[in-house]
Design a protein around this motif. Structure first.
Motif, PDB file in Angstrom:
ATOM      1  N   PRO A  39      -6.034 -53.568  13.348  1.00  0.00           N
ATOM      2  CA  PRO A  39      -5.974 -53.335  11.902  1.00  0.00           C
ATOM      3  C   PRO A  39      -7.114 -52.435  11.431  1.00  0.00           C
ATOM      4  N   ARG A  40      -6.885 -51.752  10.325  1.00  0.00           N
ATOM      5  CA  ARG A  40      -7.947 -50.938   9.740  1.00  0.00           C
ATOM      6  C   ARG A  40      -9.004 -51.860   9.139  1.00  0.00           C
ATOM      7  N   VAL A  41     -10.262 -51.568   9.454  1.00  0.00           N
ATOM      8  CA  VAL A  41     -11.396 -52.320   8.912  1.00  0.00           C
ATOM      9  C   VAL A  41     -12.430 -51.312   8.419  1.00  0.00           C
ATOM     10  N   PRO A  42     -12.695 -51.291   7.103  1.00  0.00           N
ATOM     11  CA  PRO A  42     -12.199 -52.205   6.074  1.00  0.00           C
ATOM     12  C   PRO A  42     -10.755 -51.921   5.686  1.00  0.00           C
ATOM     13  N   ALA A  43     -10.066 -52.976   5.251  1.00  0.00           N
ATOM     14  CA  ALA A  43      -8.688 -52.840   4.803  1.00  0.00           C
ATOM     15  C   ALA A  43      -8.640 -52.098   3.470  1.00  0.00           C
ATOM     16  N   ALA A  44      -7.432 -51.741   3.047  1.00  0.00           N
ATOM     17  CA  ALA A  44      -7.272 -50.917   1.841  1.00  0.00           C
ATOM     18  C   ALA A  44      -7.885 -51.573   0.604  1.00  0.00           C
ATOM     19  N   ASP A  45      -7.762 -52.893   0.473  1.00  0.00           N
ATOM     20  CA  ASP A  45      -8.282 -53.538  -0.731  1.00  0.00           C
ATOM     21  C   ASP A  45      -9.808 -53.610  -0.738  1.00  0.00           C
ATOM     22  N   GLU A  46     -10.446 -53.269   0.392  1.00  0.00           N
ATOM     23  CA  GLU A  46     -11.906 -53.272   0.464  1.00  0.00           C
ATOM     24  C   GLU A  46     -12.475 -51.864   0.663  1.00  0.00           C
ATOM     25  N   SER A  47     -11.614 -50.872   0.767  1.00  0.00           N
ATOM     26  CA  SER A  47     -12.065 -49.507   1.025  1.00  0.00           C
ATOM     27  C   SER A  47     -12.488 -48.824  -0.267  1.00  0.00           C
ATOM     28  N   ARG A  48     -13.441 -47.948  -0.149  1.00  0.00           N
ATOM     29  CA  ARG A  48     -13.893 -47.245  -1.332  1.00  0.00           C
ATOM     30  C   ARG A  48     -12.827 -46.254  -1.776  1.00  0.00           C
ATOM     31  N   LYS A  49     -12.732 -46.075  -3.076  1.00  0.00           N
ATOM     32  CA  LYS A  49     -11.750 -45.166  -3.670  1.00  0.00           C
ATOM     33  C   LYS A  49     -12.439 -44.055  -4.474  1.00  0.00           C
ATOM     34  N   GLU A  50     -13.741 -44.163  -4.682  1.00  0.00           N
ATOM     35  CA  GLU A  50     -14.485 -43.134  -5.405  1.00  0.00           C
ATOM     36  C   GLU A  50     -15.468 -42.460  -4.453  1.00  0.00           C
ATOM     37  N   PHE A  51     -15.517 -41.132  -4.549  1.00  0.00           N
ATOM     38  CA  PHE A  51     -16.360 -40.345  -3.665  1.00  0.00           C
ATOM     39  C   PHE A  51     -17.070 -39.261  -4.476  1.00  0.00           C
ATOM     40  N   ARG A  52     -18.365 -39.108  -4.237  1.00  0.00           N
ATOM     41  CA  ARG A  52     -19.120 -38.040  -4.893  1.00  0.00           C
ATOM     42  C   ARG A  52     -18.919 -36.735  -4.123  1.00  0.00           C
ATOM     43  N   LEU A  53     -18.622 -35.680  -4.860  1.00  0.00           N
ATOM     44  CA  LEU A  53     -18.387 -34.359  -4.289  1.00  0.00           C
ATOM     45  C   LEU A  53     -19.532 -33.419  -4.662  1.00  0.00           C
ATOM     46  N   GLY A  54     -20.161 -32.835  -3.663  1.00  0.00           N
ATOM     47  CA  GLY A  54     -21.170 -31.806  -3.909  1.00  0.00           C
ATOM     48  C   GLY A  54     -20.618 -30.440  -3.553  1.00  0.00           C
ATOM     49  N   ILE A  55     -20.527 -29.540  -4.545  1.00  0.00           N
ATOM     50  CA  ILE A  55     -20.151 -28.148  -4.293  1.00  0.00           C
ATOM     51  C   ILE A  55     -21.445 -27.335  -4.418  1.00  0.00           C
ATOM     52  N   ASP A  88     -24.308 -37.108  -1.786  1.00  0.00           N
ATOM     53  CA  ASP A  88     -22.891 -36.760  -1.729  1.00  0.00           C
ATOM     54  C   ASP A  88     -22.214 -37.529  -0.604  1.00  0.00           C
ATOM     55  N   GLU A  89     -20.925 -37.824  -0.803  1.00  0.00           N
ATOM     56  CA  GLU A  89     -20.107 -38.265   0.325  1.00  0.00           C
ATOM     57  C   GLU A  89     -19.335 -37.085   0.933  1.00  0.00           C
ATOM     58  N   ILE A  90     -18.948 -36.143   0.089  1.00  0.00           N
ATOM     59  CA  ILE A  90     -18.230 -34.952   0.529  1.00  0.00           C
ATOM     60  C   ILE A  90     -19.027 -33.736   0.062  1.00  0.00           C
ATOM     61  N   ALA A  91     -19.337 -32.820   0.963  1.00  0.00           N
ATOM     62  CA  ALA A  91     -20.093 -31.622   0.594  1.00  0.00           C
ATOM     63  C   ALA A  91     -19.308 -30.378   0.999  1.00  0.00           C
ATOM     64  N   SER A 127     -28.827 -36.684   5.512  1.00  0.00           N
ATOM     65  CA  SER A 127     -28.244 -37.620   4.543  1.00  0.00           C
ATOM     66  C   SER A 127     -27.685 -38.841   5.245  1.00  0.00           C
ATOM     67  N   GLN A 128     -27.940 -39.987   4.651  1.00  0.00           N
ATOM     68  CA  GLN A 128     -27.344 -41.229   5.122  1.00  0.00           C
ATOM     69  C   GLN A 128     -26.095 -41.591   4.328  1.00  0.00           C
ATOM     70  N   HIS A 129     -25.760 -40.765   3.331  1.00  0.00           N
ATOM     71  CA  HIS A 129     -24.569 -41.012   2.502  1.00  0.00           C
ATOM     72  C   HIS A 129     -23.396 -40.115   2.867  1.00  0.00           C
ATOM     73  N   LEU A 130     -23.685 -38.968   3.435  1.00  0.00           N
ATOM     74  CA  LEU A 130     -22.647 -37.978   3.699  1.00  0.00           C
ATOM     75  C   LEU A 130     -21.572 -38.547   4.623  1.00  0.00           C
ATOM     76  N   LEU A 131     -20.301 -38.329   4.252  1.00  0.00           N
ATOM     77  CA  LEU A 131     -19.171 -38.747   5.080  1.00  0.00           C
ATOM     78  C   LEU A 131     -18.529 -37.579   5.804  1.00  0.00           C
ATOM     79  N   VAL A 132     -18.554 -36.390   5.189  1.00  0.00           N
ATOM     80  CA  VAL A 132     -17.946 -35.222   5.823  1.00  0.00           C
ATOM     81  C   VAL A 132     -18.419 -33.966   5.104  1.00  0.00           C
ATOM     82  N   THR A 133     -18.604 -32.892   5.855  1.00  0.00           N
ATOM     83  CA  THR A 133     -18.807 -31.571   5.288  1.00  0.00           C
ATOM     84  C   THR A 133     -18.121 -30.575   6.207  1.00  0.00           C
TER      85      THR A 133
END
Length: 345
Positions: free
Chosen positions: A283-299, A60-63, A106-112
């Motif tokens: 500047p934001r790095v990565p920029a918007a055109d390189e940022s991920r837009k899909e995130f896996r959600l674990g409930i 998951d990226e978001i739990a 987890s090495q994938h988790l971005l936030v919980t």
């Protein structure tokens, strides 16, 4: 008995069976709390996610963590981790140097965020009346909390170069929320997904919606309802959803010390432009055109029994769909939150 840490500071308890309250007329007013003893469940997210990721793949990226049994939690809230694992430059020190995911398993988790009892009707009802009497649907109160805590993965840590003074100044009120004097209207209002009546939407991570009265005063629009709110231009930039050129100019008010950020205030209007933010942050790095837009959600629904309560399992599934819908609406269709098939619901 009342304790300050581990030190007993007083005792005030009356056990009586002959107490007659019959003489009290009308309604008794005051702060009323239920006195309860429910299982203590760790608000330390790492304990819970580490246990979960021993059972299922940690991808998951978001739990979001729920229980189907009531826990010792008076208010039904709690903080998020903030940024985990992947660094992002140009939006603040915390995202640039996030927590390691090792403690969370987890090495994938971005936030919980803190575990919640999903049976709590103060936050997890599907429909009802919110503050200010707004009728709501689609878990609008709980979605507000999930969106708020999830977006602490990116928000709100920014500074800007004040174009009037040339000084670098904060846009925050504390460590991770926009200053209430920052004009932060939602770029894509989400209220049609949650209510038949429109309401004011400041950023889900605070700020305000301020009207310039043209005479040196500014009035904050009423946004007291605790229903799902959208994301401001600065939010969407920090999240990597829009490039700098799509961030609208805004402003922050400078008022006399001690002035409350409510109602009408006399203030100096300080422009806040994205070029002023980049001047202070880079500047934001990565920029918007390189940022991920899909995130896996674990409930995840932790249950006290052989199987989870069917009604609360169904509620967890409804919340999962509502979270995905929120982020799609709030980002103008840019962000896709995909429920993880490995999560419990």
């Amino acid at each position: 008995r009342m304790f300050d840490g581990m030190r007993e500071v007083g005792a005030a308890r009356v056990d009586r069976t002959d107490l007659d309250l019959g003489g009290l007329a009308g309604t008794v007013y005051g702060n009323v709390f239920e006195v309860f003893h429910y299982p203590v469940f760790p608000k330390a997210r790492a304990h819970v996610t580490s246990y979960i990721y021993e059972q299922v793949p940690a991808n998951d990226e978001i739990a979001v963590l729920f229980t189907d049994f009531r826990i010792d939690d008076l208010f039904g809230h709690g903080p998020s981790t903030g940024p985990v694992n992947v660094p992002v430059q140009g939006i603040g020190d915390f995202p640039a140097y996030p927590r390691t995911g090792e403690a969370y398993g987890s090495q994938h988790l971005l936030v919980t965020m803190a575990p919640q009892f999903i049976g709590a009707e103060n936050l997890w009802r599907e429909t009802g009346l919110g503050d200010n009497g707004h009728p709501f649907r689609n878990f609008a109160e709980g979605i507000w909390w999930i969106a708020h805590e999830t977006t602490h993965r990116w928000l709100a840590f920014m500074r800007f170069r004040n174009p009037l003074s040339g000084q670098i100044e904060s846009l925050r009120i504390d460590n991770s929320h926009w200053n209430h004097l920052l004009h932060s209207p939602a770029l894509y209002p989400v209220w049609p997904g949650y209510s038949s009546e429109g309401y004011v939407e400041r950023s889900v991570n605070s700020g305000g919606v301020w009207t310039d009265n043209g005479d040196g005063t500014f009035t904050r629009q009423d946004d007291g309802t605790a229903l799902a709110r959208g994301l401001s231009g600065l939010d969407l930039y920090a999240m990597g959803m829009i490039p700098p050129e799509e961030v609208p100019d805004t402003f922050i008010l400078r008022v006399s010390e001690g002035t409350k950020a409510r109602g009408t205030v006399s203030a100096t209007k300080v422009p806040v432009r994205i070029e002023d933010v980049i001047a202070a942050m880079g500047p934001r790095v990565p920029a918007a055109d390189e940022s991920r837009k899909e995130f896996r959600l674990g409930i995840y629904l932790l249950h006290d029994g052989v199987t989870p309560r069917p009604d609360l399992l169904q509620r967890a599934r409804g919340v999962s769909a509502a979270v995905a819908e929120y982020f799609f609406r709030a980002t103008g269709g840019r962000m896709l939150v995909l429920p993880n098939p490995n999560s419990a619901p």
